[in-house]
Design an enzyme around this catalytic site. Sequence first.
Site, short mmCIF file in Angstrom:
data_model
loop_
_atom_site.label_atom_id
_atom_site.label_comp_id
_atom_site.label_asym_id
_atom_site.label_seq_id
_atom_site.Cartn_x
_atom_site.Cartn_y
_atom_site.Cartn_z
N TYR A 124 0.86 -1.18 0.00
CA TYR A 124 0.00 0.00 0.00
C TYR A 124 0.89 1.22 0.00
CZ TYR A 124 -4.72 -1.81 0.55
OH TYR A 124 -5.95 -2.40 0.32
N ARG B 299 -1.08 -1.57 -18.86
CA ARG B 299 -2.37 -0.89 -18.77
C ARG B 299 -2.34 0.05 -17.56
NH1 ARG B 299 -6.11 -2.66 -22.15
NH2 ARG B 299 -7.72 -1.59 -20.96
N THR C 250 -3.20 7.15 -21.49
CA THR C 250 -2.94 5.80 -21.02
C THR C 250 -1.47 5.50 -21.30
OG1 THR C 250 -3.67 4.96 -23.15
CG2 THR C 250 -5.27 4.93 -21.37
N GLU D 192 -0.52 4.86 -0.42
CA GLU D 192 -1.27 6.09 -0.59
C GLU D 192 -0.40 7.30 -0.29
OE1 GLU D 192 -2.61 3.37 0.48
OE2 GLU D 192 -4.78 3.28 0.16
N ASP E 272 -6.52 14.90 -23.98
CA ASP E 272 -6.47 13.46 -23.72
C ASP E 272 -5.78 12.82 -24.92
OD1 ASP E 272 -6.92 10.75 -23.45
OD2 ASP E 272 -9.05 10.93 -22.96
N LYS F 282 -1.66 1.20 -25.44
CA LYS F 282 -1.95 1.69 -26.80
C LYS F 282 -0.64 1.95 -27.55
CE LYS F 282 -6.46 3.69 -25.62
NZ LYS F 282 -6.48 3.75 -24.15
#
Length: 478
Positions: free
Chosen positions: A64, A279, A270, A66, A241, A273
């Site tokens: 974790y 991903r 992203t 954060e 974008d 692509k």
Amino acid sequence: MSLNAESTAFRSALEVIRAVEPRVADAIRAELADQRESLKLIASENYASPATLLAMGNWFSDKYAEGTIGRRFYAGCQNVDTVEALAAEHARELFGAAHAYVQPHSGIDANLVAFWAILADRVESPALKKAQVRQVNDLTEADWFALRRELGNQRMLGMSLDAGGHLTHGFRPNISGKMFDQRSYGTDPATGLVDYDKVAEAAREFKPLILVAGYSAYPRKINFRIMREIADSVGATFMVDMAHFAGLVAGKVFTGDFDPVPHAHIVTTTTHKSLRGPRGGLVLCQPELADQVDRGCPMVLGGPLPHVMAAKAVALAEARRPDFPDYAQRIVDNAQALADGLLRRGAKLVTGGTDNHLVLIDVSGYGLTGRQAEQALLDSGIVTNRNAVPQDPNGAWYTSGIRIGTPALTTRGLGAAQMDETAELIHTVLSQTRSGANPDGTPSKAKYVLDAAVADRVSKQASDLLAGFPLYPAVDLG
């Protein structure tokens, strides 16, 4: 015979998985086999390198983390800091950006981070100022009510879905269409191209807080200098974008007015692509938005995925290698060769061609819907996806278009000659497919008729075409 490192790594991983759940191991092997044998023409897909894939399967998955680098809400994140800093460094250097945030789990997450960063930076209200200086738990219900009223109902102007925009640019079923009072700009009905004068007119009339550029199914370049001038003329924040064409920006195929990074206040993408990574998502921004963007977790995101950030660092490092610009240029060259091959065979293309990585076929010329064409092509070993065309009479589900792209086949090494062969296979399937009927005899938008012999023959031709361009040739699973 000794195995190379890639084969050893993947064979060993599958053996470990098989010992726990053999069906998962079988599905992984089957997926590689399917990808090796299919003409993958989905514009949003690619093939990540073995190094990128392996970077995701490790102990970073257990952490974790954060917060941001050096400011975590969990202890023991020093190694996460290392890979996140590396990924951000590679992103900044690759794109020439002032700031990079590499935590988003997807492109939609990246867009949400951008939207809320812009809202928090731009909207001035007593409730928001309280939220900035007080603990969230100290806000009263009246404060929250005022804050929701102020942050909600802001205006966003983006490309419409049927013109090639993305669902996160204000499409009603998406959260972006619920967050904003949204209006869309389309394309010229005669040419299919963005009409910048019409965008400027819409901006003057609507006065959006955010002007969004970028696309998922627009086969041309966008002039970001002009779009920034439109945004400035109405005091809007300019957001781009570039999820689909990030690899073309990274590879310096899109430069000057067509490179969004120097012109936009904030850019999202992203990392798969055309960028050929794992991903995930990424946000690039000007310095004035950096603090708000870095609050993406916990503002919008759940815990960062350190193993995916590690893979992003690997993929971004690969994109900084000298051979990546050549790869990016070949993506465009192949898309144009594919478009030319289709046009010569009588196919109808939106905008009449392409400047980027994708081609949009209007399959109504074949008497088909996009859904019928998509499935007929899949039956024939050609993987595509249906997509709306401008003013599509069949809507977003059945559609009248097929979107195809060249990033994946370019990764495999296919060139212009193979793109012409691919165009022939696509045309063969579409021209031999007929619209089907429902049980009551009425025309169907989903059912179709294709001779199995044609599908089998095209599948065999596709397989023969790919045989000279093996996928992951260094990976032998035995």
